[in-house]
Scaffold this active site. Structure first.
Site, PDB file in Angstrom:
ATOM      1  N   SER A 104      15.360  20.174 -16.782  1.00 49.01           N
ATOM      2  CA  SER A 104      14.167  20.966 -17.077  1.00 49.01           C
ATOM      3  C   SER A 104      14.609  22.223 -17.827  1.00 49.01           C
ATOM      4  CB  SER A 104      13.484  21.354 -15.767  1.00 49.01           C
ATOM      5  OG  SER A 104      12.696  22.505 -15.954  1.00 49.01           O
ATOM      6  N   GLU A 160      10.222   7.171 -16.815  1.00 48.77           N
ATOM      7  CA  GLU A 160       8.852   7.623 -17.117  1.00 48.77           C
ATOM      8  C   GLU A 160       8.425   7.141 -18.495  1.00 48.77           C
ATOM      9  OE1 GLU A 160       8.448  11.745 -14.617  1.00 48.77           O
ATOM     10  OE2 GLU A 160       9.834  11.726 -16.271  1.00 48.77           O
ATOM     11  N   LYS A 185      16.573  20.668 -11.669  1.00 45.93           N
ATOM     12  CA  LYS A 185      15.901  19.396 -11.925  1.00 45.93           C
ATOM     13  C   LYS A 185      16.781  18.363 -12.622  1.00 45.93           C
ATOM     14  CE  LYS A 185      12.051  18.409 -11.340  1.00 45.93           C
ATOM     15  NZ  LYS A 185      10.799  18.832 -11.971  1.00 45.93           N
ATOM     16  N   HIS A 202       0.833  -1.214   0.000  1.00 45.29           N
ATOM     17  CA  HIS A 202       0.000   0.000   0.000  1.00 45.29           C
ATOM     18  C   HIS A 202       0.869   1.266   0.000  1.00 45.29           C
ATOM     19  CE1 HIS A 202      -3.329  -2.692   1.251  1.00 45.29           C
ATOM     20  NE2 HIS A 202      -2.382  -3.238   1.996  1.00 45.29           N
TER      21      HIS A 202
END
Ligand code: ARG
Length: 472
Positions: free
Chosen positions: A291, A304, A297, A164
């Site tokens: 970024s 992804e 970043k 969870h």
């Protein structure tokens, strides 16, 4: 409005009963050569075997056969060198090659004897699947080897395992990585199964009902490598099924979709571990991106994208199931649409396997962050319940007792392993003075040495076994 073809295009392979050529619109709508030219080498392989079979069965002469074989070799070379001129008006890879052959070898007019494009395309695709599965298997093996190396290099690092997405119990990084290895090993088996399914020759089934000519299907099956482990030919058993069947497509695309789900789940683990909140893993610069706005970043784009590609792999599988499900036997032109999703899944799975392997090879674990996270004593709450069980408390009661201690610890702000002895004895009168030992991570890992558990001896055994199986 549909334009008519201005040229008097001779449809050499099926034009006989037509007085008009197909319109330009129909040609561009119906062509498949823009994607099935990828099958060229398999198509040539199939045609060579077919010519040899026709020759063996005295349907064509040896001179005609060698003329065809030489011509096909020339075409094969031209294709490899990018010199072959694909013509959309000839519809597909099969007719392009046959037409080109006719120009250099008059005997080519006999090549399509006892063959239809229906069994021809089925054969080409089975050859493709055998090739594609073998390529994927090599890459899956390399990925597995990289996972085993990563697990081995980080065997002694413990982290919380999650259910969870809540901290559950301590595990080693190696145990987590080897869980991924199990997933990809099942993919390996699924792809090997698809390769086996593909290994049956439909050639000779003709359009739907075989041929009246004296052919030898077994012979051409052997020439194409459609054989079992003892070298016996494997041929399809029903000519209607042979040209209608797309099960291997479904199996292959499903195996790729399951693999995609695995890419995605592994990627999700890594993305979480890579966040500042977890901070367990550092990804290599080469597989992350910055970024355009925020200078600080370093984004895990490779992972992804791995997560994103799974959508595409699942969509390809869905496309094939939807394509096939309502079709009456046998061949219907709808089936021409069966190739793009399969080719796409193959290409995507191959690049995903490369990216995942290389990105993980360059990854490292942050011992400090892992140690801090795994030092949470609540990760060993279940061990405390097990300890009470070992003192004769039924598990359900032990579970409640530990629950009460967790609450006590939370209410008082005292870590569970620092509660007073008296406090613990009050909740569980059977507890001994040694109850605190439960919170030793070394102890807990040592006690988890049964098959499949994360104890370090088990992990070493698994790594050794993987190295033997993978020869790495
Ligand atoms: N390009 C076709 C396909 O991929 C080849 C088979 C054509 N067969 C036919 N009966 N029109 O499906």
């Amino acid at each position: 409005m549909a334009k008519k073809s201005v040229r008097k295009t001779e449809q050499a392979s099926w034009g006989g009963r037509f007085s008009e050529s197909p319109s330009e619109l129909m040609l561009s709508f119906g062509e498949s050569v823009s994607f099935d030219s990828a099958l060229a080498q398999f198509d040539i392989q199939g045609s060579k075997a077919h010519a040899q079979m026709l020759c063996k069965c005295s349907i064509i002469s040896s001179a005609e056969c060698s003329q065809i074989l030489k011509g096909l070799d020339k075409i094969s070379k031209a294709i490899d060198e990018g010199k072959f001129k694909w013509d959309v008006s000839l519809e597909d890879v099969h007719m392009n090659i046959e037409q080109a052959l006719t120009k250099i070898a008059p005997a080519a007019a006999k090549l399509h004897t006892a063959r239809s494009r229906n069994d021809q395309v089925a054969t080409d695709m089975r050859l493709f699947f055998k090739y594609a599965c073998s390529e994927i298997i090599v890459k899956l093996r390399d990925l597995l080897a990289a996972l085993v190396d990563l697990a081995d290099a980080n065997k002694d690092i413990l982290i919380p395992g999650y259910t969870h997405l809540q901290r559950a119990q301590p595990v080693s990084v190696a145990h987590h990585i080897l869980a991924w290895a199990e997933m990809f090993h099942r993919d390996f088996e699924r792809i090997a199964f698809a390769r086996e399914s593909a290994n049956v020759s439909p050639l000779g089934s003709g359009a739907i009902a075989g041929t009246t000519l004296p052919t030898d299907r077994e012979y051409e099956a052997c020439l194409l490598g459609f054989i079992d482990e003892s070298g016996r030919p494997r041929v399809t058993r029903n000519s209607m099924d042979a040209v209608a069947d797309r099960d291997v497509f479904l199996e292959f695309a499903s195996a790729c979709a399951v693999m995609g789900v695995h890419f995605s789940r592994v990627a999700e683990d890594v993305i979480l571990w890579n966040s500042a909140e977890f901070g367990y893993i550092v990804l290599p610069d080469a597989f992350t991106t910055g970024s355009s706005l925020m200078p600080q970043k370093k984004n895990p784009d490779s992972f992804e994208l791995l997560r994103g590609k799974s959508a595409r792999l699942i969509a390809n599988m869905n496309c094939l199931f939807t394509l096939v499900k309502g079709l009456p036997l046998t061949y219907n032109r709808d089936l021409q649409e069966d190739k793009p999703p399969v080719f796409d899944s193959f290409r995507q799975v191959m690049i995903c396997l490369d990216v995942l392997r290389e990105a993980l090879k360059g990854a490292s674990f942050r011992r400090d962050r892992c140690a801090a996270a795994v030092s949470d004593p609540l990760l060993l709450a279940t061990d405390l319940a097990d300890y009470f069980v070992s003192r004769g408390v039924p598990f359900r009661q032990a579970h409640h007792m530990v629950g009460a201690l967790v609450k006590l610890s939370e209410d008082s702000g005292t870590p569970i392993n620092e509660l007073d002895d008296s406090c613990v004895m009050k909740v569980c009168p059977k507890a001994g003075k040694d109850w605190r030992e439960v919170f030793d991570l070394k102890r807990t890992m040592k006690m988890r040495e049964k098959t499949g558990m994360p104890g370090s001896a088990q992990i070493s055994k698994r790594i050794k076994n993987w190295r033997k199986v993978l020869d790495c």
